[in-house]
Design an enzyme around this catalytic site. Sequence first.
Site, short mmCIF file in Angstrom:
data_model
loop_
_atom_site.label_atom_id
_atom_site.label_comp_id
_atom_site.label_asym_id
_atom_site.label_seq_id
_atom_site.Cartn_x
_atom_site.Cartn_y
_atom_site.Cartn_z
N LYS A 159 0.82 -1.22 0.00
CA LYS A 159 0.00 0.00 0.00
C LYS A 159 0.85 1.27 0.00
O LYS A 159 0.41 2.32 0.44
CB LYS A 159 -0.96 0.02 1.20
CG LYS A 159 -1.83 -1.22 1.34
CD LYS A 159 -2.54 -1.62 0.07
CE LYS A 159 -3.51 -0.56 -0.42
NZ LYS A 159 -4.15 -0.96 -1.71
N LYS A 365 -8.29 1.65 -6.68
CA LYS A 365 -7.34 2.57 -6.05
C LYS A 365 -8.05 3.87 -5.68
O LYS A 365 -9.00 4.29 -6.32
CB LYS A 365 -6.17 2.87 -7.00
CG LYS A 365 -5.43 1.62 -7.47
CD LYS A 365 -4.98 0.76 -6.32
CE LYS A 365 -3.88 1.43 -5.51
NZ LYS A 365 -3.42 0.56 -4.40
#
EC number: 2.8.2.-
Length: 402
Positions: A159, A365
């Site tokens: 991430k 995203k």
Amino acid sequence: MEYSLVCHSLYALWSSPVKKKLILLSIMFLIWVYMLYSCVGYCSTMPSLVVDSYRGRETGSAVGKRTESSRTDLVSRLLAKPQPWEDIESDYEEPSIRTAASRDLLNNELETDRADDWGDEMGAEQLQQRAPEPSAMSSFSNGSGSKKLPQAIIIGVKKGGTRALLEFLRVHPDIRAVGAEPHFFDRNYENGLEWYRELMPKTLEGQITMEKTPSYFVTREAPARISAMSRDTKVIVVVRDPVTRAISDYTQTLSKKPDIPSFESLTFKNRTTGLIDTSWSAIQIGIYAKHLDNWLQYFPMKQILFVSGERLISDPAGELGRVQDFLGLKRIITDKHFYFNQTKGFPCLKKAEGSSKPHCLGKTKGRTHPNIDPEVVQRLRDFYRPFNMKFYQMTGHNFGWD
């Protein structure tokens, strides 16, 4: 006399309609075979996502089992289509003393955190089988390069922006990268280096082979294993504000398992005392200084590059310039390759590798983070501050997270 007999025989052969058709069919068949072989040779060398996808997806048994006809292999090569882009970002697993429910959650995160970023990739389970040897027909073309072990690896962090960085780098003509996360140095090490090599795309002289697996950074055995492969390997770490990273990590898991406990309950061992639970992987990954200590036992700082996840969004060309310098490549990826998508809030490629169309981060995203109690966020910032300060000292760079 002999000449006239030959001419007469040829004339008789050609004048027969049946024989004439057989000759024409034979000529057409030979031309078709030649074109088919030429097409296979071309497809094996073209630097596109289609070929990378095929190489990544093709799995099979050892050489001894490859007795199928070459026609099947040929058809599969010609008809291969790129699959929807997905990513496999693994979680960090560490023994936990949490409650049974939370422990089950942590164990399951590894399997549920999938398909979230960029890339034309295969599933992790497909990598469990040994990569096949190239067939005779795929070796038809000469000068197509060879498969090499990676000279550079993006090792973390989850991430942090690793998928975006890899896809940006693939625009460079001197970089070839495998789309999937091989997880060789953490999950598949027993398969051996030849298995690992076969996963890589072919490269020409002067090109760099790369891969990315974010879980390497937090895997204790990974530095020693990569060093054993090659002490000259360059490693790249994309880092991000550990508090924001932890929330993003939780948000990804939440999108797949809406019934998981709250972020707050997972963050603390005891909310009353404010004791942070460092056994939770979302918290553990962000203690960058601890993990870097392990890597510095095997790699000098000059072989490690730290990329700012925040700057990768605000100034992608600037960060890519640093990466290209680190890899010893000419600065080819510049501002002209990017545009900022106001809707997504991320930079996008004007033209991705193997495509004439713009490409942005996937629809998963930029998820909206859940509302977290500001008091919990502040407690986390206080927790990470000393680790961040040590990390700044170790890297010689202040990332501005405090």
